[in-house]
Structure formats: C-alpha cells, structure tokens
Design a protein around this motif. Structure first.
Motif, PDB file in Angstrom:
ATOM      1  N   THR A  76       0.984  -1.132  -0.070  1.00  0.00           N
ATOM      2  CA  THR A  76      -0.025  -0.029   0.052  1.00  0.00           C
ATOM      3  C   THR A  76       0.776   1.248  -0.089  1.00  0.00           C
ATOM      4  O   THR A  76       0.588   2.257  -0.757  1.00  0.00           O
ATOM      5  N   LEU A  77       2.019   1.188   0.713  1.00  0.00           N
ATOM      6  CA  LEU A  77       2.890   2.278   0.801  1.00  0.00           C
ATOM      7  C   LEU A  77       3.613   2.809  -0.497  1.00  0.00           C
ATOM      8  O   LEU A  77       3.811   3.621  -0.946  1.00  0.00           O
ATOM      9  N   ILE A  78       3.901   1.619  -1.032  1.00  0.00           N
ATOM     10  CA  ILE A  78       4.742   1.789  -2.318  1.00  0.00           C
ATOM     11  C   ILE A  78       3.763   1.882  -3.641  1.00  0.00           C
ATOM     12  O   ILE A  78       4.301   2.683  -4.415  1.00  0.00           O
ATOM     13  N   GLU A  79       2.686   1.344  -3.796  1.00  0.00           N
ATOM     14  CA  GLU A  79       2.034   1.326  -4.855  1.00  0.00           C
ATOM     15  C   GLU A  79       0.806   2.295  -4.726  1.00  0.00           C
ATOM     16  O   GLU A  79       0.185   2.642  -5.807  1.00  0.00           O
TER      17      GLU A  79
ATOM     18  N   LEU B  66      -2.087   9.773   5.426  1.00  0.00           N
ATOM     19  CA  LEU B  66      -2.966   8.434   5.497  1.00  0.00           C
ATOM     20  C   LEU B  66      -2.648   8.000   3.734  1.00  0.00           C
ATOM     21  O   LEU B  66      -3.065   8.840   2.812  1.00  0.00           O
ATOM     22  N   PHE B  67      -2.566   6.555   3.639  1.00  0.00           N
ATOM     23  CA  PHE B  67      -2.301   6.162   2.270  1.00  0.00           C
ATOM     24  C   PHE B  67      -3.522   5.096   2.087  1.00  0.00           C
ATOM     25  O   PHE B  67      -3.939   4.580   2.842  1.00  0.00           O
TER      26      PHE B  67
ATOM     27  N   VAL C  65      -3.543   2.868   5.385  1.00  0.00           N
ATOM     28  CA  VAL C  65      -2.217   3.039   6.270  1.00  0.00           C
ATOM     29  C   VAL C  65      -2.080   4.284   6.670  1.00  0.00           C
ATOM     30  O   VAL C  65      -1.984   4.941   5.823  1.00  0.00           O
ATOM     31  N   VAL C  66      -1.787   4.297   7.945  1.00  0.00           N
ATOM     32  CA  VAL C  66      -1.174   5.756   8.428  1.00  0.00           C
ATOM     33  C   VAL C  66       0.186   5.476   8.823  1.00  0.00           C
ATOM     34  O   VAL C  66       0.488   4.516   9.547  1.00  0.00           O
TER      35      VAL C  66
ATOM     36  N   ILE D 148       5.117   2.740  10.997  1.00  0.00           N
ATOM     37  CA  ILE D 148       3.632   2.445  10.721  1.00  0.00           C
ATOM     38  C   ILE D 148       2.739   2.705  12.003  1.00  0.00           C
ATOM     39  O   ILE D 148       3.234   1.958  12.884  1.00  0.00           O
ATOM     40  N   ILE D 149       1.842   3.503  11.810  1.00  0.00           N
ATOM     41  CA  ILE D 149       0.833   3.835  12.851  1.00  0.00           C
ATOM     42  C   ILE D 149      -0.364   2.958  13.015  1.00  0.00           C
ATOM     43  O   ILE D 149      -0.495   2.285  14.206  1.00  0.00           O
TER      44      ILE D 149
END
Length: 103
Positions: A38-41, A58-59, A70-71, A83-84
């Motif tokens: 999620t963070l990369i793409e 926020l992602f 993902v926060v 990663i929160i």
C-alpha cells in the motif's frame, strides 16, 4: 509528506512497526506485505504535516481489489518510516472512492 521518500524508505527496509499497529493488523488480518504494498503502490490521500511528534499521512491502496488504509509517519533525521495503523475503510466513514471522508 513526500511520497517518493516514503517509497525509498520502505524499499530499503527502513520501517518500524508500532506495537499498536501490529496488534490492530493481527486483529484485522492485515499482513506486513499488504501494508508495504500500500505504501509503495498506493496513494497519499491525507497529509498530516503538522502532526507531532512526526509528520504523517494516510495512504490508500488496493489489495486484491479491496481498499486498505495505512497511516505512516516519517522521521527525516533518522530516516525511518513508522507504521502507525492499518485498517480496511468502510462505506460508513468514507465515500465510494475510499478517499473522501463522509461528513
């Protein structure tokens, strides 16, 4: 928050998992791989540049066509991404695009 910088940190393994995040991920059946993907793409949909102690964001990503939020926070001094939390957004709180919060 700089999305390219977050991607760089994740790809080089500079990621720290907050205990709270790992506990919620286990409860919600979300894997570390899904969070990293999620963070990369994914897409940065909310930028919390004034968050303390670190700026965060926020992602939104999609895993097997299902949305995932993902926060994450970034410490540029130490070059770590924290990663929160991670969760699956629902239509009760977000519009159909999973980017816009309902009012």
């Amino acid at each position: 928050m700089n999305l390219e910088y977050v991607i760089e940190l994740i790809k080089k393994g500079s990621i720290k998992w907050q205990r709270y995040a790992l506990e919620r991920m286990m409860e919600r059946d979300i894997s570390r791989h899904e969070v990293k993907k999620t963070l990369i793409e994914g897409e940065l949909i909310e930028n919390y540049s004034d968050d303390h102690p670190l700026p965060s964001g926020l992602f939104l990503g999609f895993i097997e066509h299902k949305p995932l939020h993902v926060v994450a926070a970034v410490d540029e001094e130490t070059e770590w991404c924290y990663i929160i939390t991670a969760y699956r957004p629902d239509s009760e709180h977000f519009e159909h695009d999973f980017k816009t919060r309902k009012k």
